[in-house]
Design a protein around this motif. Structure first.
Motif: not given
Length: 377
Positions: A265-274, A246-247
């Motif tokens: 997965n791309v949506a998570q790059t906005k929250k987690l830069p790594s 999950t996020p």
């Protein structure tokens, strides 16, 4: 749609819901709805023409006042924004149940709550579950029906693909080495770190994840066995992590590697830069979700208006803004109605896309039902 996985919380919620239906059942609901301008009930309407046009449909939907959706988490394909936009535009209350449920849970809920005011009005399903339950869907053709390729819809409108993407591997580059292909996941550095989004016998995302792995290992859409074998090896090596991502699990570091749709997965790059995303070059598996109306929908006019909204330029662009690839994208590009900025942000894909046919899906699902649990259990 949804996380397409059955979490412990979702299971508990389902048990609570079932108990509630037994002890204090919601009122019975006539799923036929009011009569339309053409003289048929709203639950039998097959297009806006039956309502005398779009205005008539809007009026009938507003009279119902509510819409029941299920398995639509707000961070999946931008559904949070989509639900809000629909509610704001039409003044209809959207009741969102079991946001973390799997596709099969949607069907289970519709069967358990049939005839009740709380039953789902609409479905957003993975391919396997959708095609196994078409007798539960009401035929309806939205105004933009002809914009959708024949490959992505039932000819009578019982179901229509709504959005899709490519299967990908997301990973936290601060916790694991760079991933260039599926084979990397067997390395010792990935011990206890590789998660799959759900159970592939119930969840569309997980099914496509196993198919992606199968193709990377020499399999084909007709042969998913190499994918199951790879996950057996992953489990044997101690690398497979039996946790539904999950996020929250991604941000906390609990699931540092996730096999899931690229838009999630791309949506998570906005929250987690790594957080990085890779679409394996030798295994580009594409897939669409299936949108359908429950033939026993307690709010049949609102259900049909929801479909019209999802397949409008506004609805399709909202999917796109969530990183998903809208089914009408080609038509919208040619008409100049696509959100070009969002379209340009989609991850690049190398190589030809693999799309699993209906027959291939059914055969692969049977194989998974017989072999998945034995491989990773």
């Amino acid at each position: 749609m949804k996380t397409l996985r059955l979490t412990a919380a979702a299971s508990a919620a389902l048990l609570v819901l079932t108990g509630a239906l037994t002890s204090c059942a919601p009122p019975e609901k006539d799923s036929g709805g009011a009569e339309t301008e053409s003289g048929v009930k709203a639950g039998e309407a097959t297009s806006v023409a039956d309502f005398g046009g779009k205005e008539g449909l809007v009026e009938a939907a507003k009279a119902e006042g509510e819409l029941n959706v299920i398995a639509l988490p707000p961070d999946w394909a931008n559904y949070g924004a989509i639900i809000k936009a629909f509610g704001d535009e039409y003044g209809i209350k959207v009741n969102s149940a079991q946001p973390d449920a799997a596709s099969q849970d949607e069907i289970n809920a519709a069967n358990q709550q049939k005839g009740k005011s709380t039953a789902p009005d609409v479905f957003d399903l993975g391919q396997s579950v959708a095609l196994a339950n078409t007798d539960m869907f009401a035929p309806y053709k939205v105004e933009t029906f002809d914009d959708v390729s024949n490959n992505f819809k039932d000819p009578d409108g019982k179901w229509v693909n709504d959005y899709g993407g490519y299967m990908s591997i997301g990973y936290d580059s601060s916790k694991v080495p760079a991933i260039t292909g599926v084979e990397d996941l067997l390395k010792p550095e990935f011990k206890g770190k590789v998660a799959l989004n759900g159970d592939p016998t119930q969840a569309g995302a997980a099914f496509s994840g196993v198919m992606m792995v199968a193709i990377s290992q020499g399999g084909t859409p007709d042969d998913i066995a190499p994918g199951v074998e790879f996950f057996r090896k992953l489990k044997e090596a101690g690398n497979f992590l039996p946790v539904d991502p999950t996020p929250a699990t991604i941000e906390s570091g609990q699931t540092p590697v996730v096999i899931d749709w690229d838009y999630l997965n791309v949506a998570q790059t906005k929250k987690l830069p790594s957080w990085k995303v890779a679409i394996p070059p030798n295994a580009s598996v594409a897939g669409y979700y299936y949108q359908a109306i429950n033939k026993d929908a307690p709010h049949p006019a609102a259900a049909r208006l929801w479909q019209e909204f999802l397949y409008s330029d506004e609805g399709q662009n909202l999917y796109l803004q969530g990183g998903a690839r809208p089914v009408r994208a080609d038509s919208m590009v040619s008409k100049g109605t696509i959100d070009q900025a969002a379209f340009d942000l989609l991850p690049p894909v190398n190589g030809a896309a693999t799309i699993v046919t209906v027959e291939q899906n059914q055969a692969a699902t049977k194989y998974l039902e017989a072999n998945w649990a034995k491989a990773v259990g």
